[in-house]
Design an enzyme around this catalytic site. Structure first.
Site, mmCIF file in Angstrom:
data_model
loop_
_atom_site.group_PDB
_atom_site.id
_atom_site.type_symbol
_atom_site.label_atom_id
_atom_site.label_comp_id
_atom_site.label_asym_id
_atom_site.label_seq_id
_atom_site.Cartn_x
_atom_site.Cartn_y
_atom_site.Cartn_z
ATOM 1 N N GLY A 14 2.556 2.340 11.057
ATOM 2 C CA GLY A 14 3.779 3.205 10.501
ATOM 3 C C GLY A 14 4.199 3.781 11.861
ATOM 4 O O GLY A 14 5.339 4.497 12.312
ATOM 5 N N HIS B 294 -9.183 1.026 4.927
ATOM 6 C CA HIS B 294 -7.916 1.527 5.906
ATOM 7 C C HIS B 294 -8.226 2.541 6.971
ATOM 8 O O HIS B 294 -9.151 3.318 7.083
ATOM 9 C CB HIS B 294 -7.300 1.961 4.476
ATOM 10 C CG HIS B 294 -5.994 1.745 5.494
ATOM 11 N ND1 HIS B 294 -5.195 3.024 6.062
ATOM 12 C CD2 HIS B 294 -4.721 0.592 5.416
ATOM 13 C CE1 HIS B 294 -3.702 1.848 6.628
ATOM 14 N NE2 HIS B 294 -3.696 1.179 5.781
ATOM 15 N N SER C 16 3.626 -2.653 10.522
ATOM 16 C CA SER C 16 5.429 -2.490 10.323
ATOM 17 C C SER C 16 5.170 -3.540 10.239
ATOM 18 O O SER C 16 6.891 -4.919 10.125
ATOM 19 C CB SER C 16 5.646 -2.391 11.666
ATOM 20 O OG SER C 16 5.349 -0.663 12.053
ATOM 21 N N GLU D 292 -5.061 -4.646 10.197
ATOM 22 C CA GLU D 292 -3.867 -4.067 10.985
ATOM 23 C C GLU D 292 -4.340 -3.279 12.089
ATOM 24 O O GLU D 292 -4.983 -2.069 11.896
ATOM 25 C CB GLU D 292 -4.436 -3.423 9.278
ATOM 26 C CG GLU D 292 -3.928 -3.543 8.728
ATOM 27 C CD GLU D 292 -3.262 -2.789 7.241
ATOM 28 O OE1 GLU D 292 -2.166 -2.877 7.103
ATOM 29 O OE2 GLU D 292 -3.603 -1.186 7.395
ATOM 30 N N ASN E 55 0.840 -0.883 -0.025
ATOM 31 C CA ASN E 55 -0.179 0.174 0.070
ATOM 32 C C ASN E 55 0.719 1.264 -0.119
ATOM 33 O O ASN E 55 1.413 1.185 1.120
ATOM 34 C CB ASN E 55 -1.151 -0.340 1.577
ATOM 35 C CG ASN E 55 -1.895 1.568 1.564
ATOM 36 O OD1 ASN E 55 -2.128 2.301 0.166
ATOM 37 N ND2 ASN E 55 -2.509 1.172 2.625
ATOM 38 N N TRP E 56 0.889 1.911 -1.245
ATOM 39 C CA TRP E 56 1.566 2.605 -1.027
ATOM 40 C C TRP E 56 1.532 4.124 -0.696
ATOM 41 O O TRP E 56 1.622 5.011 -0.086
ATOM 42 C CB TRP E 56 2.162 3.186 -2.869
ATOM 43 C CG TRP E 56 3.180 2.337 -3.687
ATOM 44 C CD1 TRP E 56 2.991 1.312 -2.800
ATOM 45 C CD2 TRP E 56 3.132 2.347 -4.695
ATOM 46 N NE1 TRP E 56 4.062 0.729 -3.471
ATOM 47 C CE2 TRP E 56 3.820 0.969 -5.018
ATOM 48 C CE3 TRP E 56 2.920 2.904 -5.584
ATOM 49 C CZ2 TRP E 56 4.520 0.165 -6.294
ATOM 50 C CZ3 TRP E 56 3.619 2.288 -7.195
ATOM 51 C CH2 TRP E 56 3.737 1.398 -7.665
ATOM 52 N N LYS E 57 -0.158 4.608 -0.237
ATOM 53 C CA LYS E 57 -0.589 5.703 0.129
ATOM 54 C C LYS E 57 -0.157 6.729 -0.679
ATOM 55 O O LYS E 57 -0.100 6.516 -1.962
ATOM 56 C CB LYS E 57 0.411 5.968 1.590
ATOM 57 C CG LYS E 57 -0.299 3.925 2.665
ATOM 58 C CD LYS E 57 0.234 3.966 3.914
ATOM 59 C CE LYS E 57 -0.104 2.476 4.456
ATOM 60 N NZ LYS E 57 0.350 3.055 6.319
ATOM 61 N N GLU F 287 -6.348 4.640 8.271
ATOM 62 C CA GLU F 287 -6.519 5.654 7.892
ATOM 63 C C GLU F 287 -7.311 6.533 7.056
ATOM 64 O O GLU F 287 -8.071 8.133 6.912
ATOM 65 C CB GLU F 287 -5.037 6.226 6.579
ATOM 66 C CG GLU F 287 -4.085 5.709 8.179
ATOM 67 C CD GLU F 287 -2.604 5.173 6.729
ATOM 68 O OE1 GLU F 287 -2.795 5.924 5.879
ATOM 69 O OE2 GLU F 287 -1.781 5.069 7.468
ATOM 70 N N GLY G 217 2.888 -1.120 4.229
ATOM 71 C CA GLY G 217 3.043 -0.074 4.125
ATOM 72 C C GLY G 217 4.230 1.114 3.854
ATOM 73 O O GLY G 217 4.725 0.244 2.539
ATOM 74 N N GLY G 218 4.780 1.222 4.728
ATOM 75 C CA GLY G 218 6.173 1.664 4.171
ATOM 76 C C GLY G 218 7.245 0.914 3.841
ATOM 77 O O GLY G 218 8.484 1.881 2.529
HETATM 78 P P1 13P Z 1 3.371 0.208 7.624
HETATM 79 O O1 13P Z 1 3.723 -1.316 7.405
HETATM 80 O O2 13P Z 1 3.818 1.713 7.606
HETATM 81 O O3 13P Z 1 2.668 -0.214 8.496
HETATM 82 O O4 13P Z 1 1.166 0.634 7.153
HETATM 83 C C1 13P Z 1 0.799 -0.836 6.925
HETATM 84 C C2 13P Z 1 -0.220 0.106 6.637
HETATM 85 O O5 13P Z 1 -1.113 0.853 6.918
HETATM 86 C C3 13P Z 1 -0.655 -0.590 5.367
HETATM 87 O O6 13P Z 1 -2.156 -0.777 4.861
#
Ligand code: 13P
Length: 259
Positions: A177, A99, A217, A171, A13-15, A101, A238-239
């Site tokens: 994050g 998600h 993470s 999640e 997920n590149w957000k 967020e 994510g990251g």
């Molecule tokens: P991180 O891997 O950066 O913690 O993000 C997880 C995430 O929200 C994937 O959708």
């Protein structure tokens, strides 16, 4: 009951990261490292504006493309929204829905999440439905209540056939994050709980076949341990999905876990 083998799925997920040019570079890096494989499913989720370019670059690859959201209506007076059909038009085959967020910053609640899931399924898109508790909810002992609410609410009206197009991503918000990943035991406990819940909501076969990803993470150094658990069927990253070498190391860890 909790040990059937499912095809692993690693999704990035590149957000809100990467311009079109940067997205193209990341895809080219992924292709250069050549981490694709038919043994597991791999999905990347760029921003809406980069989906077409990313999909074109991946046209000969087994890596599929996801949107990070989609609206439930096909068209109309919904300023700023993008429909499932529009996601398909640019080559998206998957959509991430619900998600944390989106729930936290854009007011998404079970009802809207459910409408989006249903609309995506109707448009023949595959869905990664995200659920997970906050730190406060975990510390006050409400984790399973929150998951019940999000799971039941997100899947209202969806039948056994629909479930074949749905992947659940657990999640925990406190792990996203933060570098504080859930331990593999914590992830396995929740994934088992979700699978048991799916038996009650549907049946054993749906519960056995539905993939449950862990997100929060996930990094190259912890992916192997998380993915070694029988009910962790992949990762939503994510990251670490923003760097091709890290994402490919996570894919390697997934491959090692099935060998
Ligand atoms: P991180 O891997 O950066 O913690 O993000 C997880 C995430 O929200 C994937 O959708």
């Amino acid at each position: 009951m909790c040990t059937l083998t499912r095809k692993l799925l690693i999704a990035g997920n590149w957000k809100l990261n990467n311009t079109i040019v940067q997205s193209a570079e990341l895809v080219k890096d992924l292709l250069k490292i050549n981490c694709e494989t038919h043994k597991i499913d791999i999905v990347v989720a760029p921003t809406f504006t980069a989906i077409k370019v990313v999909n074109d670059l991946l046209s000969k690859s087994s890596i599929k493309v996801a949107a990070q959201n989609a609206h439930w209506e096909e068209n109309g007076a919904f300023t700023g929204e993008v429909s499932p059909q529009m996601v398909k038009e640019v080559g998206g085959q998957w959509v991430i829905i619900g998600h944390s967020e989106r729930r936290q910053f854009f007011g998404e609640v079970e009802e809207t999440v459910n409408k989006k899931v249903a609309a995506c399924i109707k448009s023949d898109l595959k869905v990664i439905l995200c659920i997970g508790e906050s730190l406060e909810e975990r510390q006050s002992g409400n984790t399973f209540d929150v998951l019940d609410r999000q799971l039941l609410g997100g899947l209202v009206g969806l039948d056994d056939n629909d479930m074949a197009s749905i992947v659940i991503a657990y999640e925990p918000i406190w792990a996203i994050g933060t570098g504080n990943t859930a331990s593999s035991e914590q992830a396995e406990e929740v994934h088992c709980y979700i699978r048991e819940k799916l038996i009650g909501m549907y049946n054993q076969s749906v519960a056995d076949l539905t993939r449950i990803l862990y997100g929060g993470s996930v990094k190259p150094n912890n992916a192997g341990e998380l993915l070694s658990k029988p009910n962790v069927d992949g990762a939503l990253v994510g990251g670490a999905s923003l760097l091709a070498s890290d994402f490919c190391k996570i894919i390697d860890a997934a491959l090692e876990s099935i060998n």
